[in-house]
Scaffold this active site. Structure first.
Site, mmCIF file in Angstrom:
data_model
loop_
_atom_site.group_PDB
_atom_site.id
_atom_site.type_symbol
_atom_site.label_atom_id
_atom_site.label_comp_id
_atom_site.label_asym_id
_atom_site.label_seq_id
_atom_site.Cartn_x
_atom_site.Cartn_y
_atom_site.Cartn_z
ATOM 1 N N ASP A 92 -27.333 -21.828 10.028
ATOM 2 C CA ASP A 92 -27.738 -22.710 11.201
ATOM 3 C C ASP A 92 -28.474 -21.747 12.035
ATOM 4 O O ASP A 92 -28.492 -20.733 12.498
ATOM 5 C CB ASP A 92 -26.423 -22.783 12.181
ATOM 6 C CG ASP A 92 -26.841 -23.705 13.451
ATOM 7 O OD1 ASP A 92 -28.085 -23.837 13.677
ATOM 8 O OD2 ASP A 92 -25.821 -23.892 14.139
ATOM 9 N N TYR B 69 -42.176 -32.100 20.252
ATOM 10 C CA TYR B 69 -42.377 -31.386 19.037
ATOM 11 C C TYR B 69 -43.803 -30.411 19.303
ATOM 12 O O TYR B 69 -43.820 -29.389 18.925
ATOM 13 C CB TYR B 69 -42.719 -32.414 18.385
ATOM 14 C CG TYR B 69 -42.951 -31.668 16.819
ATOM 15 C CD1 TYR B 69 -42.045 -31.258 15.761
ATOM 16 C CD2 TYR B 69 -44.262 -31.794 16.050
ATOM 17 C CE1 TYR B 69 -42.316 -30.720 14.519
ATOM 18 C CE2 TYR B 69 -44.555 -31.213 15.002
ATOM 19 C CZ TYR B 69 -43.450 -30.710 14.189
ATOM 20 O OH TYR B 69 -43.883 -30.382 12.978
#
Length: 296
Positions: free
Chosen positions: A68, A157
């Site tokens: 992760d 983004y």
């Protein structure tokens, strides 16, 4: 091994330990295959361990590991489990939800920023000190041309990739004296699951994951600070910014339909959006649990 003991950039990869985040799919998987072909020992680090294991099984000498990227403890566990120092780190993991900014959920915003920015920073923090101690190393951060070109439908983004490019350039300056090269790769539109349901083409050329993998490999030779894929896109955009007045740019954008990311094929994109939604929920739950433990 010391990556820089040979002048041949491909010879350097023979036996080198290469960690690729987001290695289960797309650019990460293509890069793993290419590096393995040149003798590297490749670790496909991904939050989806089952997919990473399936991909690793198709690549000679590769192994999979769960990671992760947003969790520093997960990074520490990965590095501790390796049998040698990392020679090459490729920070490729990323998520790309698209659509109207005002409709983006808070959990999605947090996932984008934590994976695309914090994940990259965590990776450099976990690996670069060991590289510096060993006398050299190589880091490639996969950003995007969205780190230079603002695009409607990609507000968060865009923010994450502008940050990724800036962090790469700053880390490059900070660790250059230690023999660690930090390079940023800026692909244009890539034919992967991230772009599913979007109308590709228009102002940005479309490339394949293998094109990006080849550019990543080439940074071992060039050690370039910033490489776009294709190479002409970043210099071309820099000229536009320098010499094209905004009214003309606005007209060109309209003619090229730069708002196409706001008009997505939801059915074609459903598999990806469902996976990102699950990841966003899992990420929020993990963050809440971590915050709760810290408060006790």
């Amino acid at each position: 091994m010391n990556l820089f003991s040979s002048r041949d950039h491909l010879a350097r990869l023979d036996g080198a330990l290469v960690v690729i985040t987001g290695g289960a799919r797309g650019i990460g998987a293509a890069t793993a295959r290419l590096f393995a072909q040149h003798g590297a020992r490749v670790v496909l680090a991904d939050v989806d361990l089952d997919v990473a294991e399936t991909t690793a099984a198709t690549i000679p000498g590769a192994r999979a590991a769960r990671l992760d990227v947003t969790d520093r403890a997960s990074w520490a566990a990965l590095v501790a489990d390796l049998d040698a120092p990392v020679d090459v780190l490729i920070n490729n993991a990323g998520v790309m939800p698209l659509g109207h900014f005002e409709e983006e959920s808070e959990t999605t915003t947090e996932l984008i920023l934590d994976v695309n920015v914090r994940g990259m920073l965590n990776g450099m923090r976990a690996v670069i000190p060991g590289m510096a101690e060993a006398g050299g190393g190589h880091v490639v951060n996969v950003a995007s041309m969205a780190g230079m070109i603002p695009i409607p439908g990609m507000v968060t983004y865009n923010a994450s990739k502008f940050a990724a490019l800036g962090a790469s350039l700053a880390a490059r300056r900070e660790y250059d004296v230690a023999g660690v090269a930090v390079c940023a790769i800026l692909p244009s539109a890539v034919r992967t699951e991230l772009s599913s349901g979007a109308q590709l083409g228009g102002a940005l050329p479309t490339v394949d994951p293998e094109d990006v993998a080849a550019a990543i490999l080439d940074t071992l030779r060039t050690r370039a600070a910033r490489t776009s894929v294709p190479k002409w896109v970043a210099p071309g955009w820099s000229l536009v910014e320098a010499f094209v007045p905004e009214p003309i740019e606005r007209l060109a954008r309209k003619l090229l339909d730069d708002r196409r990311t706001l008009d997505l094929d939801a059915a074609a994109r459903k598999a990806y959006t469902d996976r990102i939604a699950r990841q966003a929920t899992d990420h929020a739950d993990h963050a809440a649990l971590t915050d709760g433990e810290a408060a006790r």
